[in-house]
Enzyme design. Structure first.
Site, PDB file in Angstrom:
ATOM      1  N   SER A 169       0.871  -1.199  -0.050  1.00 39.54           N
ATOM      2  CA  SER A 169      -0.021   0.126   0.021  1.00 39.54           C
ATOM      3  C   SER A 169       0.722   1.120   0.070  1.00 39.54           C
ATOM      4  O   SER A 169       1.712   1.615   0.757  1.00 39.54           O
ATOM      5  CB  SER A 169      -0.952  -0.071   1.068  1.00 39.54           C
ATOM      6  OG  SER A 169      -1.667   1.183   1.416  1.00 39.54           O
TER       7      SER A 169
ATOM      8  N   THR B 149      -9.432  -1.689   2.604  1.00 34.13           N
ATOM      9  CA  THR B 149      -9.386  -2.247   1.365  1.00 34.13           C
ATOM     10  C   THR B 149      -9.359  -3.797   1.382  1.00 34.13           C
ATOM     11  O   THR B 149      -9.923  -4.257   2.189  1.00 34.13           O
ATOM     12  CB  THR B 149      -7.681  -1.767   0.750  1.00 34.13           C
ATOM     13  OG1 THR B 149      -7.697  -2.175  -0.496  1.00 34.13           O
ATOM     14  CG2 THR B 149      -6.735  -2.562   1.616  1.00 34.13           C
TER      15      THR B 149
ATOM     16  N   GLY C  12     -17.698  -5.699 -11.242  1.00 36.90           N
ATOM     17  CA  GLY C  12     -17.091  -6.243  -9.813  1.00 36.90           C
ATOM     18  C   GLY C  12     -17.211  -5.013  -8.959  1.00 36.90           C
ATOM     19  O   GLY C  12     -18.052  -3.953  -9.335  1.00 36.90           O
TER      20      GLY C  12
ATOM     21  N   ASP D  21     -14.544   5.780  -3.255  1.00 37.86           N
ATOM     22  CA  ASP D  21     -14.119   5.088  -4.377  1.00 37.86           C
ATOM     23  C   ASP D  21     -14.743   5.901  -5.404  1.00 37.86           C
ATOM     24  O   ASP D  21     -14.066   6.329  -6.400  1.00 37.86           O
ATOM     25  CB  ASP D  21     -14.362   3.568  -4.551  1.00 37.86           C
ATOM     26  CG  ASP D  21     -13.125   3.170  -3.543  1.00 37.86           C
ATOM     27  OD1 ASP D  21     -12.008   3.564  -3.363  1.00 37.86           O
ATOM     28  OD2 ASP D  21     -13.474   1.928  -3.087  1.00 37.86           O
TER      29      ASP D  21
ATOM     30  N   LYS E  81     -13.870  -4.491   2.264  1.00 36.34           N
ATOM     31  CA  LYS E  81     -14.957  -3.417   2.200  1.00 36.34           C
ATOM     32  C   LYS E  81     -16.252  -3.600   2.390  1.00 36.34           C
ATOM     33  O   LYS E  81     -16.926  -3.020   2.899  1.00 36.34           O
ATOM     34  CB  LYS E  81     -14.364  -2.991   0.752  1.00 36.34           C
ATOM     35  CG  LYS E  81     -13.220  -2.243   0.504  1.00 36.34           C
ATOM     36  CD  LYS E  81     -13.241  -1.596  -0.914  1.00 36.34           C
ATOM     37  CE  LYS E  81     -12.011  -1.051  -1.343  1.00 36.34           C
ATOM     38  NZ  LYS E  81     -12.110  -0.535  -2.515  1.00 36.34           N
TER      39      LYS E  81
ATOM     40  N   ILE F 229      -8.406   2.127 -14.014  1.00 37.00           N
ATOM     41  CA  ILE F 229      -8.286   2.389 -12.561  1.00 37.00           C
ATOM     42  C   ILE F 229      -6.825   1.699 -11.954  1.00 37.00           C
ATOM     43  O   ILE F 229      -6.595   1.836 -11.080  1.00 37.00           O
ATOM     44  CB  ILE F 229      -9.491   1.837 -11.846  1.00 37.00           C
ATOM     45  CG1 ILE F 229      -9.634   0.390 -11.861  1.00 37.00           C
ATOM     46  CG2 ILE F 229     -10.646   2.699 -12.287  1.00 37.00           C
ATOM     47  CD1 ILE F 229     -10.581  -0.162 -10.930  1.00 37.00           C
TER      48      ILE F 229
END
Length: 278
Positions: free
Chosen positions: A15, A62, A127, A102, A66, A217
């Site tokens: 991350s 994450t 998704g 998001d 979520k 993304i």
């Protein structure tokens, strides 16, 4: 006393959220620290209780937590409930409140390069990421949305779930490829083309609409094969670094009331990745 923030996920060592948030705290003169916490799925409930007990001011969520975290929170904003996922939690007087930045982060980033009003948009994938982006894009005035997915039933179900049949339709990947010149904006939400499978692409491109915008993304690699091919055909392209920065900035604002420098965030991520594929 230094305030503590963080992110929970599994895996989490990769991350870049600590890099950008700790820099934002520094730039805003805040005595705070952001840390990445590795949390396995069977440890989620204990981890959330620990965040509450320690008085953590806020944290990101994450993969793969979520969705699972929702019932563990005291309250969740309506948009997050609609999307079915939370990526940001704030501790307000001991109450943990969930948000999802998001979709909003993606749309704000996309507006840097295109005016969305009245546009014809193709979303590739159905998704978790697509859910947030689809829900948020649908709020834009006059927009028309097509969703293509390898499993067509998933995109059909997504449209029905949000009752958006009036502005959206489900199509096959082959149909999307044939009709690609109809789209002003193409949004790639799947993991296809992500490192290490950098030579994969979700859609075969022969041509694109003049001045079309392609947004992926994915941010590792900085430029996916889809974006390279779209750019070669004359499209404007945007990688996942932009969404990553904006969703982080919106979370930062929820926690602190301050909106950080997104250009600085993007630069930090790009420098960390070195513009390479790993």
């Amino acid at each position: 006393m230094k305030r503590l923030y963080g992110v929970i996920g599994s895996p989490i060592a990769h991350s870049m959220s600590p890099l950008i948030h700790n820099d934002a705290f520094l730039q805003n003169g805040m005595d705070a620290h952001y840390h990445a916490f590795h949390v396995e799925p069977d440890q989620l409930e204990t981890a959330v209780a620990g965040m509450r007990a320690l008085g953590v001011t806020g944290f990101n969520v994450t993969i793969p937590h979520k969705e699972a975290i929702i019932p563990l929170l005291d309250s969740v904003e309506d948009a997050s409930l609609q999307i079915g996922a939370v990526n940001t939690v704030v501790n307000k007087d001991g109450k943990l409140i969930g948000y999802n930045t998001d979709g909003r982060g993606f749309v704000e980033a996309l507006k840097e390069v295109v005016e969305l009003k009245g546009k014809q948009v193709l979303i590739i994938g159905a998704g978790g990421a697509a859910r947030a982006i689809f829900y948020t894009l649908a709020l834009e005035e006059g927009i028309q949305l097509d969703i293509c997915n390898r499993t067509v039933s998933k995109s059909e179900d997504l449209i029905k779930e949000f009752s958006l049949e009036r502005i959206a339709r489900s199509i096959t990947v082959d149909q999307a490829a044939k009709e690609i010149q109809n789209y002003d904006v193409v949004v790639q939400t799947t993991s296809v083309g992500m490192f290490p499978q950098i030579n994969d692409t979700p859609l075969q491109l022969v041509s694109v609409k003049n001045n079309a915008v392609f947004s992926d993304i994915i941010y590792n690699p900085i430029e996916t094969k889809l974006l390279r091919e779209a750019k070669a055909l004359g499209a404007v392209t945007q990688n996942g670094v932009h969404m990553f920065a904006y969703q982080a900035a919106l979370a930062f604002k929820i926690w602190t009331g301050k909106f950080p420098d997104t250009d600085r965030m993007k630069k930090i991520v790009e420098e960390h990745l070195g513009g390479k594929t790993c």
